[in-house]
Design a protein around this motif. Structure first.
Motif, PDB file in Angstrom:
ATOM      1  N   PRO A  13      22.791 -32.429  18.666  1.00  0.00           N
ATOM      2  CA  PRO A  13      23.756 -32.811  19.715  1.00  0.00           C
ATOM      3  C   PRO A  13      24.995 -31.915  19.732  1.00  0.00           C
ATOM      4  O   PRO A  13      25.548 -31.634  20.807  1.00  0.00           O
ATOM      5  CB  PRO A  13      24.118 -34.259  19.360  1.00  0.00           C
ATOM      6  N   ARG A 136      32.063 -33.700  12.375  1.00  0.00           N
ATOM      7  CA  ARG A 136      32.014 -33.719  13.848  1.00  0.00           C
ATOM      8  C   ARG A 136      33.401 -33.810  14.486  1.00  0.00           C
ATOM      9  O   ARG A 136      33.596 -33.381  15.633  1.00  0.00           O
ATOM     10  CB  ARG A 136      31.112 -34.837  14.357  1.00  0.00           C
ATOM     11  N   VAL A 212      18.463 -39.029  16.853  1.00  0.00           N
ATOM     12  CA  VAL A 212      19.925 -39.031  16.932  1.00  0.00           C
ATOM     13  C   VAL A 212      20.383 -38.822  18.372  1.00  0.00           C
ATOM     14  O   VAL A 212      21.269 -39.530  18.878  1.00  0.00           O
ATOM     15  CB  VAL A 212      20.509 -37.942  16.012  1.00  0.00           C
ATOM     16  N   ALA A 213      19.764 -37.851  19.066  1.00  0.00           N
ATOM     17  CA  ALA A 213      20.146 -37.588  20.455  1.00  0.00           C
ATOM     18  C   ALA A 213      19.861 -38.800  21.338  1.00  0.00           C
ATOM     19  O   ALA A 213      20.645 -39.124  22.245  1.00  0.00           O
ATOM     20  CB  ALA A 213      19.400 -36.361  20.981  1.00  0.00           C
ATOM     21  N   GLU A 216      22.519 -41.479  20.704  1.00  0.00           N
ATOM     22  CA  GLU A 216      23.826 -41.104  21.233  1.00  0.00           C
ATOM     23  C   GLU A 216      23.894 -41.191  22.749  1.00  0.00           C
ATOM     24  O   GLU A 216      24.989 -41.190  23.327  1.00  0.00           O
ATOM     25  CB  GLU A 216      24.211 -39.706  20.755  1.00  0.00           C
ATOM     26  N   GLN A 217      22.744 -41.284  23.431  1.00  0.00           N
ATOM     27  CA  GLN A 217      22.755 -41.440  24.877  1.00  0.00           C
ATOM     28  C   GLN A 217      23.259 -42.812  25.309  1.00  0.00           C
ATOM     29  O   GLN A 217      23.777 -42.962  26.406  1.00  0.00           O
ATOM     30  CB  GLN A 217      21.347 -41.220  25.446  1.00  0.00           C
ATOM     31  N   SER A 219      24.935 -45.078  22.862  1.00  0.00           N
ATOM     32  CA  SER A 219      25.822 -45.644  21.842  1.00  0.00           C
ATOM     33  C   SER A 219      26.961 -44.671  21.575  1.00  0.00           C
ATOM     34  O   SER A 219      26.888 -43.493  21.947  1.00  0.00           O
ATOM     35  CB  SER A 219      25.052 -45.916  20.536  1.00  0.00           C
ATOM     36  N   GLY A 221      29.220 -41.877  19.799  1.00  0.00           N
ATOM     37  CA  GLY A 221      28.720 -40.669  19.159  1.00  0.00           C
ATOM     38  C   GLY A 221      28.461 -40.793  17.673  1.00  0.00           C
ATOM     39  O   GLY A 221      27.477 -40.261  17.164  1.00  0.00           O
ATOM     40  N   TRP A 222      29.327 -41.522  16.961  1.00  0.00           N
ATOM     41  CA  TRP A 222      29.173 -41.604  15.511  1.00  0.00           C
ATOM     42  C   TRP A 222      27.951 -42.418  15.109  1.00  0.00           C
ATOM     43  O   TRP A 222      27.442 -42.274  13.992  1.00  0.00           O
ATOM     44  CB  TRP A 222      30.433 -42.200  14.870  1.00  0.00           C
ATOM     45  N   GLY A 224      24.897 -42.204  16.213  1.00  0.00           N
ATOM     46  CA  GLY A 224      23.729 -41.346  16.037  1.00  0.00           C
ATOM     47  C   GLY A 224      23.684 -40.712  14.660  1.00  0.00           C
ATOM     48  O   GLY A 224      22.683 -40.805  13.941  1.00  0.00           O
ATOM     49  N   SER A 225      24.797 -40.072  14.271  1.00  0.00           N
ATOM     50  CA  SER A 225      24.839 -39.452  12.945  1.00  0.00           C
ATOM     51  C   SER A 225      24.795 -40.496  11.846  1.00  0.00           C
ATOM     52  O   SER A 225      24.173 -40.298  10.794  1.00  0.00           O
ATOM     53  CB  SER A 225      26.112 -38.601  12.809  1.00  0.00           C
TER      54      SER A 225
END
Length: 390
Positions: A13, A136, A212-213, A216-217, A219, A221-222, A224-225
């Motif tokens: 991402p 990030r 992860v990607a 993050e779509q 939710s 951003g954090w 996903g990681s």
């Protein structure tokens, strides 16, 4: 290997947002890595001496670190493809050497010992995901790659002393010779195992690349990681846990169960969405994908098929090449459709594993020096050729 192979997933991402990497190019980089993995696995299959060489292991460890450190030095997609190809080849050789060493040196040890060793892949995933999570907000995609290279270099130090599998003695009766001498024909079960593990390669790698990607779509951003860190943490004890369960249930039964659980975990973010589903998905996925690998490799070794580890790894890597290719057309809409496809494929792997259960030979004669009496490997004996402890 957990760092070198899987840090690309949480960095992807960042490369989309900061390095101008398109979804298609991202899938191509993943495919290049998996093509390299296939080459490394085939090398382990057809050149078994490589799998017994400390020099090859150490060279691959160093080359893997270099491939990570070189990623931020260029914006060329072609060079990125070559670097990820190399990382895949080096990772496959490391895995073949390490897995063969574990299954050889630890076959008479408690099941949890090789299980915890395989958990090192999960530890690498968790540590690399944590690095990206921390960087990030204070760094960029370049810093993430350099931090991953530094972490891999640190982990290379204790990995340096791993002893590869020793060469068999000259008078050793090979599995093929033993099977021809009256052992049960195991090719039928190995074929079902090979098909199931190859399908697992397709489904697992789609999730492993785009999870992860996809999270993050829908939710923050954090998440996903953070979910990727959870994948790694769940993976650390998973192989040891599945080995412990092997004291009560057979490998084919456990393989079927692990694949069904994994399919559910992959499907959750695509069907439900939300933070809770993402975190549950991460735990289920992390708790099964290494377990599936160790169960499949142990089953192949139990069936006494020559170079079973390398052959299964080669089939798995073919599946990993196909995974991003079949998922790429779906990426134009969302990553969720790709995850749903992955779940369906893993369910197909589970159905194939169900076939493996039919008449499975739980008791096998042990390979012995020529002229010696053959022993047996029995489910109730507490020992196994693959070190999984029944």
């Amino acid at each position: 290997m957990g760092v070198g192979r899987f840090v690309y997933t949480p960095i992807l991402p960042l490369m989309h947002a900061q390095a101008g990497l398109s979804s298609g190019a991202g899938a191509n980089l993943a495919t290049a890595n998996y093509v390299g993995y296939l080459i490394g696995a085939l090398a382990g299959t057809f050149l078994p001496r490589l799998g017994r060489s400390s020099a090859v292991l150490r060279g691959c460890l160093l080359a893997l670190v270099v491939s990570l450190a070189a990623m931020p030095l260029t914006h060329s997609t072609t060079l990125w493809l070559l670097l990820r190809f190399g990382a895949g080849a080096f990772s496959a050789m490391i895995f073949v050497i390490a897995a063969s060493s574990l299954l050889s040196h630890l076959r008479d040890h408690p099941a949890h010992l090789p299980g915890w060793a395989f958990g090192g892949v999960g530890a690498g995933i968790a540590l690399s995901g944590l690095l990206v999570l921390l960087l990030r907000d204070v760094g960029d995609w370049r810093a993430a790659w350099w931090a991953a290279a530094a972490l891999a270099a640190v982990l290379t130090v204790p990995a340096w002393s791993l002893r590869p599998e020793p060469a068999p003695p000259a008078d050793y009766v090979t599995p093929a010779q033993e099977e021809g001498a009256g052992g049960p024909p195991t090719r039928r079960w190995f074929t079902a195992l090979f098909a199931s593990y190859t399908l697992e390669g397709i489904g697992y790698i789609i999730a492993g690349t785009f999870l992860v990607a996809a999270i993050e779509q829908s939710s923050p951003g954090w998440i996903g990681s953070g979910a990727w860190v959870l994948v790694g943490l769940a993976a650390v004890p998973s192989a040891a846990l599945w080995a412990w369960l092997g004291r009560r249930w057979s490998r084919p039964d456990l393989l079927l169960a692990a694949l069904v659980v994994q399919a559910v975990g992959i499907a959750l973010p695509a069907l439900v969405g939300g933070v809770s589903a993402a975190l549950i998905s991460a735990v289920l996925f992390g708790a099964t994908f290494i377990g599936v690998s160790t169960l499949a490799l142990a089953t192949g070794t139990h069936l006494r098929v020559p170079r079973a580890v390398a052959m299964l790894t080669a089939g798995y890597s073919v599946g990993q090449i196909l995974g991003p290719l079949v998922a790429t057309p779906l990426l134009r809409h969302s990553y969720h459709q790709a995850l749903f496809l992955a779940a369906v494929v893993v369910l197909g792997a589970a159905l194939t594993a169900f076939v493996l259960r039919i008449g499975f030979p739980h008791t096998m004669p042990s390979a012995t020096p020529a002229g010696g009496a053959a022993g047996v490997t029995d489910r109730a004996s507490g020992r196994s050729a693959a070190g999984e402890g029944r």
